[in-house]
Design an enzyme around this catalytic site. Structure first.
Site, PDB file in Angstrom:
ATOM      1  N   GLU A  46      -2.837 -87.715 -72.968  1.00 43.52           N
ATOM      2  CA  GLU A  46      -1.540 -87.035 -73.078  1.00 43.52           C
ATOM      3  C   GLU A  46      -0.463 -88.020 -73.542  1.00 43.52           C
ATOM      4  OE1 GLU A  46       1.323 -84.444 -70.016  1.00 43.52           O
ATOM      5  OE2 GLU A  46      -0.366 -85.618 -69.244  1.00 43.52           O
ATOM      6  N   LYS A 115       2.180 -78.014 -73.894  1.00 42.91           N
ATOM      7  CA  LYS A 115       1.804 -77.958 -72.479  1.00 42.91           C
ATOM      8  C   LYS A 115       2.481 -76.766 -71.810  1.00 42.91           C
ATOM      9  CE  LYS A 115       1.488 -81.058 -68.452  1.00 42.91           C
ATOM     10  NZ  LYS A 115       1.700 -82.468 -68.025  1.00 42.91           N
ATOM     11  N   CYS A 168      -3.202 -81.781 -68.997  1.00 34.82           N
ATOM     12  CA  CYS A 168      -3.028 -82.321 -67.649  1.00 34.82           C
ATOM     13  C   CYS A 168      -2.794 -81.270 -66.559  1.00 34.82           C
ATOM     14  CB  CYS A 168      -1.916 -83.364 -67.651  1.00 34.82           C
ATOM     15  SG  CYS A 168      -1.996 -84.473 -66.216  1.00 34.82           S
TER      16      CYS A 168
END
Length: 640
Positions: A46, A115, A168
């Site tokens: 990330e 994200k 994540c």
């Protein structure tokens, strides 16, 4: 053939927070290494192009601008590489800044995934800088001079391979985006992460990845930030994790100070087969209609052959502790099934034919444990040994001593005279050693057991195992039949381990010596006379082939639908140095012929407990016409 295998990698570059030029140089080096190794899909951490720990520097337009310029250089520097990559970077779109995963390869950006879930608790402050991809935004963005899709609902596909991306924290929420992507068709899920380390957190992370890959019947590729990220308040371990349907294929070294490329080969074909079999997966619905983006995954399998290893004993765990747990669980399932059947029928007795071989020994041990659990006397179990024309002193002695040591009822009934009369009745010559000679003995024994059960008001406990059912290595309406078959879900390779496991238990110390000798006795139906030394002549594995090979074929054929060529390829890899390709081909052909031709026996099986993921019960796991043609399968096997 590539047989559906896909080489994937989790890459952990050494980064410097805020130094995009340094970071893309490290990323480019790992991309070239992945390409050299024939990797099809490689994932990077990330925000790795800038570094995850830039903090309020993310509010600097200069950093965002330099990240895009660095990506452009990275695309140019790796344009000749055929590996499709996913790397993280911040991206400004209109009035917002997003934490994104960029999917690219051969100089082309295929799409950008923002994200969805931004952690803003404890040490995390992502909502301070970034907007969520779940909020309304434009569907395309211009990046490095290319107009590309921009969405949380993107799938990237090439033929049978389809993958989706999350970032994540997306994995840690109750309903991860990857669940939606999997239902929509992704068999490979990719996670770019920057998850810091805390005591106990890694174990929980592994459980999340294992569970998500198992729940979604997918491969899960996870790459997390490592050495080089700021350690002002937290430390990153550089986790590279690759799981397939709940099993980890490979993991990186944690806290390494060096860059790493963690590579594994996932079996996409296997995952698709499982999804098609698991109707609840398909019935979940297609979820959000995702945009499918074509990507070109490398097809140079000849240059990079499959390197994945295969467990030669798929029914048997490698880890000794797990093996102990497996044996205890299987034995408990067998006992639980028999206990329920005994209670339901209201009987207080059982009859078991004891040959001195592995299968009948396991059935007797299950019966003993069941009666102990129900509070019934072991004497109510009638063990019957029935010497025939091929019974040896070794098996006869083991049968008697085993029954004595376990404290069960004992009967010895020779079948020789009854069979001799029967042979005369049907006009069979004394020298005849045909299949009728063998099967008549098996049916005589079954008749004795059934009639004794009627006399005692008990149940005949079947002894045949899963491997014998697969090969049809049983006499129809002979040892094929019982009133409850406790071993029907246990393959032959596992029967030996179960008996050895029971022998090691303190409660069976008196019987231990006999149990261990039974484990070491060659597998045989003992239906042909012994040799001049009184030794077993009729060894099953000399006739139908090694059970370890057949159990390997059985597991992958039934559970994953592997074609003959793939079974042969995998077996040759699994048994390298023990069986050559010609031998594997020979017994694979035997397995296929027998598996198809002997279905009629499985169609008439008595009840018995399922204990594992492979079962052949006609009432549940395996329904197949008794006259199904094996021609296509045999042709492919013979062509190998």
């Amino acid at each position: 053939m590539d047989f559906g295998f896909l080489k994937i990698a989790a890459a952990t570059p050494g980064v410097k927070a805020g130094d995009c030029s340094h970071n893309i140089a490290r990323i480019a080096g790992l991309i070239r290494e992945a390409d050299r190794q024939g990797v099809s899909v490689a994932a990077f951490p990330e925000l790795c192009i800038t570094g995850y720990t830039c903090g309020d520097l993310f509010g600097q337009p200069f950093l965002i601008e330099q990240a895009e310029r660095a990506l452009a250089r990275l695309l140019a520097d790796t344009a000749s590489c055929r590996t499709v990559c996913i790397a993280g970077m911040p991206l400004a779109v209109d009035n917002r800044l997003y934490n994104t995963a960029v999917v690219f390869g051969s100089g082309i950006i295929f799409g950008v995934v923002p994200k969805t879930y931004l952690p803003n608790y404890d040490e995390f402050y992502e909502a301070r800088w970034f907007a969520s991809g779940a909020e309304p935004h434009r569907e395309t963005v211009e990046l490095c001079g290319q107009q590309v899709p921009f969405s949380t609902d993107l799938l990237f596909e090439d033929g049978k391979v389809c993958f989706g991306v999350e970032i994540c924290e997306d994995l840690w929420v109750p309903h991860p985006p990857s669940s939606r992507l999997a239902v929509a068709g992704a068999t490979l899920l990719v996670n770019l992460s920057a998850s810091d380390e805390m005591v106990g957190k890694h174990a929980y992370l592994r459980s999340l990845i294992a569970q998500q890959s198992a729940r979604t019947l997918s491969a899960y590729l996870y790459s997390s930030a490592g050495f080089g990220e700021s350690s002002t308040d937290v430390v990153f371990a550089g986790n590279g994790l690759i799981a397939e349907n709940g099993i980890f294929l490979n993991e990186s070294e944690r806290f390494s100070l060096e860059e790493q490329l963690t590579v594994a080969e996932t079996d996409i074909e296997r995952l698709l087969t499982l999804r098609r079999k698991t109707n609840t997966f398909a019935s979940y619905g297609s979820g959000t209609l995702c945009k499918r983006i074509p990507v070109a995954l490398r097809a140079d399998r000849e240059q990079f052959p499959v390197e994945r290893g295969f467990n030669p004993s798929p029914f048997i765990p490698d880890d000794p502790q797990q093996m102990q747990q497996r044996c205890e669980e299987i034995f408990s399932i067998q006992v639980g099934g028999l206990a329920q059947r005994i209670r339901h029928t209201g009987t207080h007795s059982a009859v078991v034919g004891i040959s001195g071989g592995l299968d009948s020994t396991l059935a007797l041990l299950v019966a003993v444990r069941t009666f102990d659990k129900l509070g019934l006397p072991r004497r109510n179990i009638l063990g019957v040994t029935m010497p025939g024309f091929g019974t040896t002193d070794r098996t006869h002695t083991n049968a008697l001593r085993l029954m004595e040591s376990l404290g069960v009822g004992i009967r010895e009934i020779s079948i020789r005279e009854a069979c001799a009369v029967h042979f005369r009745d049907i006009g069979m010559d004394d020298a005849d050693r045909s299949v009728a000679y063998e099967n008549a003995q098996a049916r005589e024994r079954t008749q004795i057991l059934m009639d004794l059960a009627n006399r005692t008001g008990g149940l005949v406990i079947g002894t045949g195992d899963l491997s014998e059912l697969a090969l049809g290595w049983a006499t129809y309406n002979g040892d094929h039949m019982s009133m409850y078959g406790v071993n029907c879900g246990v393959p032959k390779t596992l029967v030996r381990h179960l008996v050895r496991w029971v022998a090691a238990h303190p409660d069976y110390e008196v019987a231990r010596g006999w149990l261990l000798d039974i484990v070491d006795t060659p597998i045989s139906p003992e239906l042909l006379p012994a040799d001049e030394k009184g030794e077993i002549v009729q060894k099953t594995e000399d006739l139908v082939g090694p059970y370890e090979l057949h159990d390997f074929f059985l597991y992958h054929f039934v559970r994953f639908g592997c074609r003959p060529a793939k079974l042969h390829f995998m077996a040759c890899r699994a048994f390298a140095g023990k069986y050559d390709a010609k031998t594997v081909k020979k017994w694979l052909t035997v397995f296929l012929r027998r598996f198809f031709s002997q279905q009629f026996k499985r169609s008439a099986l008595p009840d018995g407990p399922k204990v594992g993921s492979v079962s052949l019960s006609p009432r549940g796991d395996w329904r197949m016409p008794s006259d199904a043609s094996p021609a296509m399968w045999i042709r492919e096997a013979e062509s190998l």
